[in-house]
Every structure is written in C-alpha cells, then in structure tokens.
Design a protein around this motif. Structure first.
Motif, short mmCIF file in Angstrom:
data_model
loop_
_atom_site.label_atom_id
_atom_site.label_comp_id
_atom_site.label_asym_id
_atom_site.label_seq_id
_atom_site.Cartn_x
_atom_site.Cartn_y
_atom_site.Cartn_z
N ALA A 148 0.84 -1.19 0.00
CA ALA A 148 0.00 0.00 0.00
C ALA A 148 0.87 1.24 0.00
N ALA A 149 0.35 2.32 -0.53
CA ALA A 149 1.09 3.57 -0.60
C ALA A 149 0.44 4.60 0.30
N PRO A 150 1.17 5.57 0.80
CA PRO A 150 0.58 6.62 1.62
C PRO A 150 -0.35 7.50 0.81
N LEU A 151 -1.23 8.19 1.50
CA LEU A 151 -2.26 8.99 0.83
C LEU A 151 -1.97 10.48 0.90
N CYS A 152 -0.76 10.82 1.25
CA CYS A 152 -0.33 12.22 1.18
C CYS A 152 -1.14 13.12 2.09
N GLY A 153 -1.61 12.58 3.20
CA GLY A 153 -2.32 13.39 4.18
C GLY A 153 -3.69 13.85 3.74
N GLN A 154 -4.31 13.20 2.76
CA GLN A 154 -5.60 13.65 2.24
C GLN A 154 -6.76 12.79 2.71
N GLU A 155 -6.56 11.96 3.75
CA GLU A 155 -7.64 11.14 4.24
C GLU A 155 -8.80 12.03 4.72
N GLY A 156 -10.02 11.65 4.35
CA GLY A 156 -11.20 12.36 4.81
C GLY A 156 -11.54 13.61 4.02
N VAL A 157 -10.71 14.00 3.05
CA VAL A 157 -10.94 15.22 2.28
C VAL A 157 -11.54 14.85 0.93
N PHE A 158 -12.69 15.44 0.61
CA PHE A 158 -13.34 15.19 -0.67
C PHE A 158 -12.88 16.20 -1.72
N ASP A 159 -12.93 15.75 -2.97
CA ASP A 159 -12.70 16.61 -4.14
C ASP A 159 -11.34 17.32 -4.09
N THR A 160 -10.33 16.59 -3.67
CA THR A 160 -8.98 17.13 -3.75
C THR A 160 -8.54 17.14 -5.22
#
Length: 668
Positions: free
Chosen positions: A4-16
C-alpha cells in the motif's frame, strides 16, 4: 497485490485535486473512442450461480429455496459492441417456490462497467442512476481517495498502482450511486466497483438493499476486463416487518479469454443476449457442480451459521434501506397467534420504527383469552457504524417462557397440538423485566455476547383446554418459582464455515445471578457438526450439549430431559436436575428429490443432581444413567414436513413425532 502507498495526508478530504484528476482521467478513457492502444476484441467463457434464499434479520442460518447455474459465452468487438450467448441453464429447488424467470442481467455479465446510467434487474430494481464516471458525475457526486494498492505483474518492470476512490452523492434524496471505484493511477482504467444505492434509486417498493461488486483483471498487460461480479438484491414485504427477507444473489466468474477471435461477418448484428431453455444443455457445459459452491456462499448445511451470514448482517447495517421507516411487525408467527395451557388463544400485533439508519425500535403487544392478561415487549437495537457491535435493550411484560435445554416443538406445531390434541409441549411461566446485551463479531468466525437482565418470574395461572381433543392425558401446569431473578453473563460462539463437506459450530455460555437472596451460576456448552455430499442428497449432523448449575435457582431454570425435543420414547420432561448431557444425531437420504427423504435418528442423554424440592414440585428425578433412543422417519415437501418414529431405550416406548424443518422454526 504487494503493498500500500501513503495517501499524502488527504484522508477524509473530498474533491482534492488528486482525486478529481484521477476521476477525470477515468471519465475521458471511458468516453474516448477505441484507439490502437485500447481496442481489443475477445471471446470469453463465464460461469455462475444465482442463489434464492431466505435471509434472517439476526444473521442466523439462511434457508436456500432455489439455485440456478448458468454458462455464458461473452463476445466483444474492437469497436466496443458486445454480445452474450447463454449456452447452459439448470436449476435445483430446495423449497416449493413458484416458478419464475430471472431478469436477464442476473444471468449475464457487465462488460463495460455499466454505461452512463446504471440499471439493475432490467430497470425494475434500479434505473437511471448516474454513473460516478459519467459526463455529469462531478455535478452529482463528490470523490475521496481512501486507499491505494500495488498490483504485481511478473512481466512488467514495476507494480501497477490502483487507487480506491470513495463516491458519495451530493444529495441523498435522488437516485444515486454510493460506494467506491478502483482506478488505475496511470491510465484511469476501471479495475473494480463496490457499491449500493440511495433509497430513492429503488423502483421496486419491496427493495431493502441492493449491492453490486464488479471485479476486473488485467489481461495482456493492458486491458482491465471482467473477472467476477456479484449482484445481491434483498426484498421484504413493504407493509410488514417480519424477521426474514428474500435474497437473490447472482454470481458470475469470467475466464478463458481468447483475443481477436475469428467470428462470422455480421455476428454482432444479432440479438445482444440469446439463451437456451433450462435443462437443454448437458452437464459438460459446466465446470462446477450445481451445488458445489453453496458452502462457500454460506448456504450449504455444512457451512453453519455463519461467516457469510455475518458478512450479510454487516452489509445490512451499513446500508440505508429502501423500505418504509414504519411498518407492522412480528418476530414470528406465534407472536401473532398461538395456543397453550397458560394463555389459551393468544392474539398479538406489533409495529417497528427506524428513527435513524443504525437504530431500530420494535414493539409487540398481545392478549391471552384464557388468563385475560395483556403481554408486551419493547426492543431497541443499536448497531455501531462499523457494524461490528449490536446492543439490544429489551423491556417485557408477562413474556411467555418455557424450560430447557430444548423446546419440545416449534410455536406453530405446539399450538396445533394444543388445539387439536389438548397436548401442550411447554412448561409455561411468565417473565416481566428488562435486559441489556451487546454482541460483537471478532475475527473470521467468532461472536462474543455479554449483558445482564432483571426479571420477575410468575407461574401460569390457568389450565386452558381447547375442548376439541381429549383432556385425559393433559399434563398439569408445573409450579414455577416466583420472584425476582437478576443475572449477568456472556458467551462465545465460534464457527467453522465455507468447507465443502464438513462444518462445525461451538458455543460456551455462562451466567451468575441471584435468586431468593442467594447466589447461583450456570454454564452450558454446545457443539454441532454437519456433513453433506456435494449434491446435498445425503446429509447428517451430530449435536452434543452439556450444562451445569450451582446455588439457589428457581425450578424452571434447571435442565429437563425426556420426550420429543430431547429423548423421544421416554416420558416428557420426566427427568431434571442441575447437570445434564445430551447427544443427538440425524442422517437424511434423498429417495425422490423434493418429495421423499428417508431419515435415521438416534441419541442419548442423562441428567442428575436433582434438588429435593424440584423433584417433589415437578415430579422429576435423575435418569440414573444414560437413556437413549433410535428411530426412523420420512420427510416430504422438500423436507419441510417430517414424521419420525422413535423407540426409547432401555425400557422406553414407541413415540410418533410430527415436526417441521428446524431451519423454519425461528419463523414459527
């Protein structure tokens, strides 16, 4: 899948920007005409099953009604035209159900990840639901990258990265998709879809939930093509909340791709789907047997109660139902109408209300015509957001109870016996009070349950007689211990499921309580094992139970053996005490499928440590060693109706037993 790869701190954020860029890339790929890099024609073979079964609300053992098997050839042209030929169809019925034709998309594959608008059941279950990758998708949905996986392909220098994109509708009151799409990071190709729908999407008012899972596999290092799909539709009666629904689960697996096949000119100008009649193809058209995969689907007698059922219960808790929030309610038939010595004819009714998605309120009320008493129960059930824990608070007044460890008959059969023969197979008493229990699924097959209750016991006050059957052999109502009983305890159940020929379930429960100013404790255990051949024509199961109690207990909480339900061929519940052991086994052999089944049954048990007061008040004593029985029987109407004859050994008598399939008893 290798990592698995990291999500760049965007967990929980929509429409990035990252999420929208990936969705737009996927949309452009779907809408662009085939190019030299994306165009492919193929022929593939698919095989699957359609399971039609009864599904219990509590996640308990489902009841199969029918299984169909389908073999399909899939074709696609380089310019995107598709065609499917159903070359094999067969079915087997487990219960007498009305013949019907499945919607054609239950038997065929989704070859393009759906179009701009999603339809299920030929548009009669769901229709006109905008696809999350449709041209107007961003106006209707919001997107969030929630996870990523790397798919290892040996012939490629680096793994392929696939992102999971959660999709939520901007409005819940319109037909919409709710779930996830899995997209290849480099190209935006659709690798997987897992989704359900908003309640406004459902066309059929009977729809409780519809779930879809499409999986694609990578071929030729380039093409994501259909591999496996599961479509499950659960329905209930919209006006009545009953503890059961009907489920159609259609599964299909696609293999054997042949690229750029030679096809006749004009092949794709034929009908999109053609099919043979049922039974027209021989068994060589199918790779698997008709019932071979029922165990892994949680629908075979050997798959027990249930890894797959727990998964269904989890899915149900997470979804918003399409059914009305308020309905008439009954937890079983005998809550609406029953007859027994303590109440006479009891008439009941109820209602249910779902104020929030994970919260449900049930109310039942009734009246006994003989004792002129009202009964009632209120149950509030709350499920956590992860669907792993269910907490139930129950309040009840004059709830009818019976002694254990096993009931003598189902509620409906006991009512018939009480009315027609004046023979009641219960030892009734009443309980008024409250209980609070929490149940949680742990790991793959374990369930933990803890809680407590406060109950005020009261004995039955009347001896009702139907006036139809003879009352000469009617048993007296045994005096129940009256007073307040408080207890707390818990238990664990572990299930081994999904095995092709064998399954087992073990449970251990214990309570500590207080009665008549003194403490007490009870421990019970149960082990069930089942075996069956692949076509289910021969089945067998063995159940072993044991229990022990200590301290001060009311008579009705002791263990009683004898007669139907425990040791047929011996006097009904003539033996009781603080300790018991009971082993029972049955084997069934299909003689005329659906209409005649031969049965063998045998068992043995013992009970001891009988308190003197209980022996005097209930005219029951220890078995003084093992008592057993052996018998034969017949079942008909798809094993629903059973008639067995058993001989008690040693020193017992012959007993004729009329019963129904145990899988149906929770509804009766």
């Amino acid at each position: 899948m290798v990592g698995a790869a990291p999500l760049c701190g965007q967990e929980g954020v929509f429409d990035t920007p990252a999420a929208l860029s990936l969705v737009r890339k996927a949309r452009e790929l779907r809408q662009s005409p085939p190019s030299a890099a994306t165009a492919t024609s193929y022929k593939a073979q698919a095989e699957g099953h359609v399971y039609f079964f009864l599904d219990r609300d509590d996640g308990g053992e489902p009841v199969p009604m029918r299984v169909d098997q389908v073999a399909v050839d899939l074709f696609r042209s380089a310019d995107g035209r598709t065609r499917q030929i159903i070359r094999g169809l067969r079915r087997k019925e487990f219960l007498p159900v009305q013949d019907f034709r499945y919607y054609i998309d239950r038997l065929t594959a989704v070859q393009n990840g759906f179009g701009e608008r999603i339809a299920i059941g030929e548009g009669r279950d769901v229709r006109d639901v905008p696809h999350p990758l449709a041209s107007d998708g961003e106006e209707l949905y919001r997107y969030r990258i929630t996870d990523s996986i790397r798919v290892g392909v040996p012939s490629l220098p680096a793994p392929i990265r696939v992102y999971e994109v959660a999709v939520e509708p901007r409005r819940d009151d319109v037909p919409a998709f709710v779930g996830s799409v899995f997209l290849e990071a480099e190209t935006g190709a659709l690798a997987r879809m897992v989704f359900t729908f908003t309640p406004a999407s459902y066309v059929d008012p009977r729809s409780d939930r519809i779930t879809v899972r499409l999986e694609h596999a990578l071929w030729e290092e380039t093409f994501w093509l259909p591999y496996r799909q599961v479509v499950e539709v659960r329905r209930e009666i919209p006006e009545f909340d009953l503890p059961v629904g009907s489920v159609i689960r259609a599964t299909l697996e696609v293999t054997g791709y042949d690229f750029n096949p030679a096809l006749e000119p004009g092949f794709f100008s034929g009908p999109p789907v053609t099919m043979v009649p049922y039974g027209a193809a021989d068994s060589t058209e199918f790779r698997a047997g008709l019932t071979d995969r029922m165990a892994e689907e949680g629908l075979s007698p050997v798959s027990m109660a249930r890894i797959e059922a727990e998964a269904r219960q989890t899915a149900r808790a997470r979804l918003v139902s399409g059914l009305p929030k308020s309905r008439l309610y009954a937890d079983r038939f005998s809550s609406i109408l029953r007859a027994n010595r303590a109440e006479g004819v009891h008439i009941g009714a109820g209602a249910s209300f779902v104020p929030r998605d994970l919260l449900k309120l049930d109310v039942l009320a009734g009246y006994g015509t003989s004792n002129d008493k009202l009964t009632g129960a209120v149950r509030l059930r709350w499920t956590t957001g992860d669907a792993g824990t269910t907490t139930t608070l129950a309040l009840f007044a004059r709830q009818l109870r019976d002694v254990g460890p096993r009931p003598g008959a189902s509620g409906a059969v006991n009512s018939l016996s009480a009315v027609l023969r004046n023979l009641d197979y219960t030892d009734p008493y009443h309980a008024t009070g409250a209980s609070l229990f929490t149940e949680r699924s742990v790991g793959g097959g374990a369930t933990l349950r803890i809680g407590g209750s406060w109950e005020d016991f009261a004995g039955a006050e009347e001896l009702w007689s139907s006036g139809i059957g003879s009352a000469t052999g009617q048993r007296p109502v045994r005096p129940a211990g009256e007073g307040v009983f408080a207890s707390a305890g818990g238990g664990v159940t572990y299930r081994w499921g999904g095995l092709s020929a064998w399954g087992a379930e073990a449970s251990l429960n214990g309570t500590a309580g207080r009665w008549d100013g003194m403490g007490n404790a009870r421990v019970t255990g149960r082990l069930v094992t089942r075996v069956a051949d692949p076509n289910l024509s021969r089945r067998a199961h063995v159940t072993v139970e044991a229990g022990a109690s200590w301290g001060s207990l009311p008579h009705q909480l002791l263990f009683f053996l004898g007669g139907r339900g425990t040791l047929p061929g011996h006097p009904f519940r003539a033996y009781g005490g603080r300790r018991f052991l009971l082993a029972r086994g049955e084997a069934a052999f299909s003689v005329v499928p659906g209409w005649l089944t031969a049965r063998l049954l045998a068992g043995a048990g013992a009970v001891g440590a009988t308190p003197l007061l209980a022996a005097e008040a209930w005219d029951a004593g220890p078995t003084e060693g093992l008592l057993g029985y052996a018998g034969v029987g017949l079942a008909t109407l798809y094993d629903i109706i059973r008639v067995d004859g058993a001989w008690g050994i040693p020193g017992g008598t012959f007993e004729l037993i009329f019963s129904v399939d145990p899988r149906l008893r929770p509804y009766l």
